[in-house]
Design a protein around this motif. Structure first.
Motif, short mmCIF file in Angstrom:
data_model
loop_
_atom_site.label_atom_id
_atom_site.label_comp_id
_atom_site.label_asym_id
_atom_site.label_seq_id
_atom_site.Cartn_x
_atom_site.Cartn_y
_atom_site.Cartn_z
N ARG A 35 -9.43 -33.85 9.34
CA ARG A 35 -10.53 -32.88 9.26
C ARG A 35 -10.13 -31.71 8.35
O ARG A 35 -10.93 -31.27 7.51
CB ARG A 35 -10.91 -32.37 10.65
CG ARG A 35 -12.12 -31.46 10.64
CD ARG A 35 -12.54 -31.02 12.04
NE ARG A 35 -13.00 -32.17 12.82
CZ ARG A 35 -12.42 -32.60 13.95
NH1 ARG A 35 -11.37 -31.99 14.43
NH2 ARG A 35 -12.91 -33.63 14.58
N VAL A 36 -8.90 -31.21 8.50
CA VAL A 36 -8.43 -30.11 7.66
C VAL A 36 -8.37 -30.55 6.19
O VAL A 36 -8.78 -29.82 5.29
CB VAL A 36 -7.05 -29.61 8.14
CG1 VAL A 36 -6.40 -28.69 7.12
CG2 VAL A 36 -7.18 -28.92 9.49
N PHE A 37 -7.89 -31.77 5.95
CA PHE A 37 -7.80 -32.30 4.59
C PHE A 37 -9.19 -32.38 3.96
O PHE A 37 -9.42 -31.90 2.85
CB PHE A 37 -7.13 -33.67 4.62
CG PHE A 37 -6.99 -34.32 3.27
CD1 PHE A 37 -6.11 -33.83 2.32
CD2 PHE A 37 -7.74 -35.45 2.95
CE1 PHE A 37 -5.98 -34.43 1.08
CE2 PHE A 37 -7.61 -36.06 1.71
CZ PHE A 37 -6.74 -35.55 0.78
N TYR A 38 -10.15 -32.96 4.67
CA TYR A 38 -11.51 -33.08 4.15
C TYR A 38 -12.16 -31.71 3.97
O TYR A 38 -12.88 -31.47 2.99
CB TYR A 38 -12.36 -33.96 5.08
CG TYR A 38 -12.34 -35.42 4.71
CD1 TYR A 38 -11.14 -36.12 4.61
CD2 TYR A 38 -13.51 -36.11 4.46
CE1 TYR A 38 -11.12 -37.45 4.27
CE2 TYR A 38 -13.50 -37.45 4.12
CZ TYR A 38 -12.30 -38.12 4.03
OH TYR A 38 -12.29 -39.44 3.67
N SER A 39 -11.91 -30.78 4.89
CA SER A 39 -12.45 -29.42 4.77
C SER A 39 -11.91 -28.73 3.52
O SER A 39 -12.64 -28.00 2.84
CB SER A 39 -12.12 -28.60 6.01
OG SER A 39 -12.76 -29.15 7.14
N ALA A 40 -10.62 -28.96 3.23
CA ALA A 40 -10.02 -28.38 2.03
C ALA A 40 -10.66 -28.96 0.77
O ALA A 40 -10.88 -28.23 -0.21
CB ALA A 40 -8.51 -28.61 2.02
N ILE A 41 -10.96 -30.23 0.76
CA ILE A 41 -11.64 -30.85 -0.39
C ILE A 41 -12.98 -30.17 -0.63
O ILE A 41 -13.32 -29.80 -1.76
CB ILE A 41 -11.84 -32.37 -0.16
CG1 ILE A 41 -10.49 -33.09 -0.17
CG2 ILE A 41 -12.79 -32.96 -1.22
CD1 ILE A 41 -10.57 -34.55 0.26
N VAL A 42 -13.73 -29.96 0.44
CA VAL A 42 -15.05 -29.33 0.31
C VAL A 42 -14.90 -27.87 -0.12
O VAL A 42 -15.60 -27.41 -1.04
CB VAL A 42 -15.84 -29.45 1.63
CG1 VAL A 42 -17.12 -28.62 1.59
CG2 VAL A 42 -16.15 -30.91 1.94
N ALA A 43 -14.00 -27.14 0.51
CA ALA A 43 -13.83 -25.71 0.21
C ALA A 43 -13.37 -25.49 -1.23
O ALA A 43 -13.84 -24.57 -1.90
CB ALA A 43 -12.83 -25.08 1.19
N GLN A 44 -12.46 -26.33 -1.70
CA GLN A 44 -11.91 -26.16 -3.05
C GLN A 44 -12.70 -26.92 -4.10
O GLN A 44 -12.48 -26.75 -5.30
CB GLN A 44 -10.45 -26.62 -3.07
CG GLN A 44 -9.56 -25.81 -2.18
CD GLN A 44 -8.14 -26.38 -2.12
OE1 GLN A 44 -7.69 -27.10 -3.00
NE2 GLN A 44 -7.43 -26.04 -1.05
N ARG A 45 -13.57 -27.81 -3.64
CA ARG A 45 -14.33 -28.69 -4.52
C ARG A 45 -13.39 -29.44 -5.46
O ARG A 45 -13.64 -29.63 -6.64
CB ARG A 45 -15.39 -27.91 -5.31
CG ARG A 45 -16.43 -27.25 -4.41
CD ARG A 45 -17.55 -26.60 -5.16
NE ARG A 45 -18.18 -27.43 -6.18
CZ ARG A 45 -19.09 -28.39 -5.97
NH1 ARG A 45 -19.47 -28.66 -4.75
NH2 ARG A 45 -19.60 -29.06 -6.98
N ALA A 46 -12.25 -29.84 -4.89
CA ALA A 46 -11.22 -30.55 -5.64
C ALA A 46 -10.27 -31.22 -4.67
O ALA A 46 -10.27 -30.91 -3.48
CB ALA A 46 -10.45 -29.57 -6.52
N PHE A 47 -9.45 -32.09 -5.18
CA PHE A 47 -8.38 -32.69 -4.37
C PHE A 47 -7.39 -31.58 -4.05
O PHE A 47 -6.90 -30.92 -4.97
CB PHE A 47 -7.72 -33.83 -5.16
CG PHE A 47 -6.90 -34.76 -4.31
CD1 PHE A 47 -7.52 -35.68 -3.48
CD2 PHE A 47 -5.52 -34.71 -4.35
CE1 PHE A 47 -6.76 -36.53 -2.70
CE2 PHE A 47 -4.76 -35.56 -3.57
CZ PHE A 47 -5.39 -36.48 -2.74
N PRO A 48 -7.09 -31.33 -2.78
CA PRO A 48 -6.30 -30.14 -2.42
C PRO A 48 -4.80 -30.23 -2.69
O PRO A 48 -4.08 -29.27 -2.46
CB PRO A 48 -6.57 -29.99 -0.93
CG PRO A 48 -6.88 -31.36 -0.46
CD PRO A 48 -7.57 -32.04 -1.62
N ILE A 49 -4.34 -31.33 -3.20
CA ILE A 49 -2.92 -31.49 -3.52
C ILE A 49 -2.83 -31.73 -5.01
O ILE A 49 -3.47 -32.64 -5.54
CB ILE A 49 -2.31 -32.67 -2.75
CG1 ILE A 49 -2.45 -32.45 -1.25
CG2 ILE A 49 -0.85 -32.88 -3.14
CD1 ILE A 49 -2.16 -33.67 -0.41
#
Length: 99
Positions: A35-49
């Protein structure tokens, strides 16, 4: 109210075991981690790593510059002389040895 979606993935058993041991120590479940990983994708509008490959010529130039710098200042002194700024200056000057 949001509708939940079930996600299924196939992962290496050893990878899952190692990751879940770390998550348990951090107090997170696998669901929370995803959930945190997917939320980061949405928040950053990018792959978070950050995932990128250096261009082969850039990688070669960096290795050559580092080798020259080590030669110039000596292996024992490398820790004191390799700030990012100093290394980038050395590279920008073409890795020339100066006395």
């Amino acid at each position: 109210m949001s509708k939940n979606v079930r996600i299924q993935v196939n992962l290496d058993a050893e990878l899952v075991e190692q990751a879940e041991q770390i998550l348990a120590q951090l107090g997170y479940s696998r669901t929370t981690a995803i959930r945190v990983f997917y939320s980061a994708i949405v928040a950053q509008r990018a792959f978070p790593i950050k995932a990128e490959l250096a261009q082969p010529e850039e990688d070669k130039a960096m290795k050559e510059a580092i080798a020259l710098m080590i030669k110039k200042i000596g292996k024992d002194n490398i820790r004191d002389a390799t700030s990012d700024k100093e290394l980038m200056k050395f590279i920008a000057e073409g890795g020339r040895e100066s006395d």
